[in-house]
Design a protein around this motif. Sequence first.
Motif, PDB file in Angstrom:
ATOM      1  N   ILE A 102       8.961   2.919   4.589  1.00 55.49           N
ATOM      2  CA  ILE A 102       9.510   0.927   4.357  1.00 55.49           C
ATOM      3  C   ILE A 102      10.574   1.068   4.133  1.00 55.49           C
ATOM      4  N   ALA A 103      10.798   1.536   3.179  1.00 52.22           N
ATOM      5  CA  ALA A 103      12.670   1.322   2.605  1.00 52.22           C
ATOM      6  C   ALA A 103      13.917   1.860   3.326  1.00 52.22           C
ATOM      7  N   ILE A 104      13.346   3.483   3.448  1.00 52.79           N
ATOM      8  CA  ILE A 104      14.176   3.601   5.013  1.00 52.79           C
ATOM      9  C   ILE A 104      14.624   2.750   6.152  1.00 52.79           C
ATOM     10  N   ILE A 105      13.486   2.084   6.733  1.00 57.61           N
ATOM     11  CA  ILE A 105      13.440   0.966   7.622  1.00 57.61           C
ATOM     12  C   ILE A 105      14.163  -0.081   7.457  1.00 57.61           C
ATOM     13  N   PHE A 106      13.643  -0.246   5.737  1.00 60.60           N
ATOM     14  CA  PHE A 106      14.798  -1.525   5.499  1.00 60.60           C
ATOM     15  C   PHE A 106      15.679  -1.104   5.418  1.00 60.60           C
ATOM     16  N   ILE A 107      16.752  -0.042   4.896  1.00 56.21           N
ATOM     17  CA  ILE A 107      17.897   0.226   4.604  1.00 56.21           C
ATOM     18  C   ILE A 107      18.034   0.034   6.387  1.00 56.21           C
TER      19      ILE A 107
ATOM     20  N   VAL B  16      25.944  -5.570  13.195  1.00 48.94           N
ATOM     21  CA  VAL B  16      26.300  -6.550  14.288  1.00 48.94           C
ATOM     22  C   VAL B  16      26.874  -7.518  13.563  1.00 48.94           C
ATOM     23  N   GLU B  17      27.591  -7.990  12.850  1.00 49.03           N
ATOM     24  CA  GLU B  17      28.413  -8.447  11.880  1.00 49.03           C
ATOM     25  C   GLU B  17      29.780  -8.131  12.415  1.00 49.03           C
ATOM     26  N   LEU B  18      29.984  -7.418  12.117  1.00 52.55           N
ATOM     27  CA  LEU B  18      31.052  -6.289  13.420  1.00 52.55           C
ATOM     28  C   LEU B  18      31.316  -5.882  14.682  1.00 52.55           C
ATOM     29  N   HIS B  19      30.552  -6.809  15.766  1.00 51.86           N
ATOM     30  CA  HIS B  19      30.555  -6.903  16.946  1.00 51.86           C
ATOM     31  C   HIS B  19      30.210  -6.072  17.594  1.00 51.86           C
ATOM     32  N   ILE B  20      29.477  -4.722  17.363  1.00 56.18           N
ATOM     33  CA  ILE B  20      28.537  -3.377  18.062  1.00 56.18           C
ATOM     34  C   ILE B  20      28.019  -3.551  18.570  1.00 56.18           C
ATOM     35  N   ARG B  21      27.516  -3.256  19.511  1.00 55.38           N
ATOM     36  CA  ARG B  21      26.665  -3.209  20.533  1.00 55.38           C
ATOM     37  C   ARG B  21      25.425  -2.807  20.292  1.00 55.38           C
ATOM     38  N   THR B  22      24.447  -3.804  20.876  1.00 54.55           N
ATOM     39  CA  THR B  22      23.263  -3.508  20.493  1.00 54.55           C
ATOM     40  C   THR B  22      22.808  -1.978  20.665  1.00 54.55           C
ATOM     41  N   GLU B  23      22.998  -1.909  21.218  1.00 56.02           N
ATOM     42  CA  GLU B  23      22.541  -0.258  22.446  1.00 56.02           C
ATOM     43  C   GLU B  23      22.596   1.004  21.118  1.00 56.02           C
TER      44      GLU B  23
ATOM     45  N   ILE C 294      20.954   3.698  14.710  1.00 53.80           N
ATOM     46  CA  ILE C 294      20.691   4.080  13.514  1.00 53.80           C
ATOM     47  C   ILE C 294      18.843   4.310  12.846  1.00 53.80           C
ATOM     48  N   TYR C 295      18.324   3.616  13.531  1.00 47.53           N
ATOM     49  CA  TYR C 295      16.843   3.866  13.260  1.00 47.53           C
ATOM     50  C   TYR C 295      16.475   5.138  13.533  1.00 47.53           C
ATOM     51  N   LEU C 296      17.565   5.755  14.994  1.00 48.66           N
ATOM     52  CA  LEU C 296      16.655   6.908  15.403  1.00 48.66           C
ATOM     53  C   LEU C 296      16.790   7.800  14.176  1.00 48.66           C
ATOM     54  N   LEU C 297      18.509   7.634  13.621  1.00 48.51           N
ATOM     55  CA  LEU C 297      18.612   8.596  12.049  1.00 48.51           C
ATOM     56  C   LEU C 297      17.539   8.295  11.180  1.00 48.51           C
ATOM     57  N   GLY C 298      17.323   6.984  10.456  1.00 55.57           N
ATOM     58  CA  GLY C 298      16.556   7.127   9.888  1.00 55.57           C
ATOM     59  C   GLY C 298      15.410   7.396   9.926  1.00 55.57           C
TER      60      GLY C 298
END
Length: 497
Positions: free
Chosen positions: A17-22, A31-38, A43-47
Amino acid sequence: MKNKNITTLLRHFFITIAIIFICTLVSLFFVELHIRTENIIMIYLLGVLFIVIETKQLVWGIASSFISIITFNYCFTQPLYSLHIHDPNYIITIIIFLIVSIITNILMGKLQKHAAIAHYNEQQTLAFYEISKSFLNLSGIQTIFMHTIHALYEYQNIISVLYYYDEKSKQLQRYQDDAMPLALHVVDEFAAWCYKHQKACGHATAINGSEQWSYHPLCHGEEILGVYAISHTPELTKENELFIHTLIAQMVMALEREQLYAQQEQSRIAIEKEKLRNNLLRSLSHDLRTPLTNIAGSSAVLLENDDVFDSEMKKKLMKSISSDAQWLTQLVENLLNMTRIQDGRLLLSKRCEVVDDIICEALQRCESRKGSHTISAHLPETIQLVNMDGQLIIQVLVNFIDNAIKHTQPTSHIDIYYTQKKGKACFEVSDDGNGIPDNMIDTLFDSFVTTKSERSDAKRGVGLGLSISKAIIEAHGGTIYAHNRADGHGAIFGFYL
């Protein structure tokens, strides 16, 4: 054990839970930096990879993959904060992410498994190396067996009992560590059955399979040396069994080396005995010939010329016969004592003896063969009693006096002393001859050590007198010694009791 499993489960859950939350927080920042959603989904794959590394379990990696998909869909796909998917392209992205994460999890799990196996093999190899090295410095069956028992317990937590067949008692000798209570449950009858039939029995076998111990023949080639018993509490793994077989093989090699050493030692002893026998026969053939020839010649001359010789001549011939006979008696006494010493049958009959009587008896025995030597006894002023075997101590003094007679000039002086030194009885025989050669000081009390006498008619002994004297004194718990006189004229032989 149950509480430990629950603690581990909760720990892995909170890590996931902690890693997915991070990962979600980092993704919101991107997202705030306007990086594409794809790209955010990576990042989740790395998590997920971090979760597999931390939990070391594939199930948490797969579970985190599904949680990551749900979180990504809820937070970053249109419509936001809903599980509905507005754009069908996201469905393909999510499916690919799920497949990639599962494959990655599987590969990571295999990698971790191989790493664990490699680490285990490294530890096992290191353990085998240390054990093999330690076996090289061991000697004695008991030491080897106890080392094996402790190594099994130290490296694998395995309790064992070993049996070795003793040829002398014709029985299996049991070796165990009494500090291991389970070792007391071993059944000797099962070990005897295993040794007799050369078949394993006990746990998981056709013979007494319900037992918690298994019994296996301890073999070297086709020869059975004994039995090793292994506790199956807890149940053994294949890795445990491999360790046991490897360690037993190392132990058998150590036993083989011990047997080879014992055989080598027996061969050495046999060679020494043969050498001793040859030296004895060679010396006897030389040393018995002279006195026997003298006895035979003197007695023949006496018989043939009984009417011709006067009483003085007859007395001279009989004295010569008596001297040679006494020398032969002394030689036989030394030989008999030598055999008793070698067989461990030299028994002492100790009692308090008067020193004057012992010295006078030794002088009397040497009287007939002292020739022109002057022998003086320096007796104590008061009666002295010493606890000893009188006959054997007399023989030691006779050997010392006889040695002085043989290796000094005919007109030399021999002195016998008795003193008290440091609370011990001290006997010494001193002469004024040429002393002890430097090259013989260290081997003087060895068997068959003799020197060439300057006298042409000297009787050479078989070189046993001093070695037998040493054995007699050591049997008394005393100390024997020999050295040259301080003034450089002669030698001193003595002993403490």
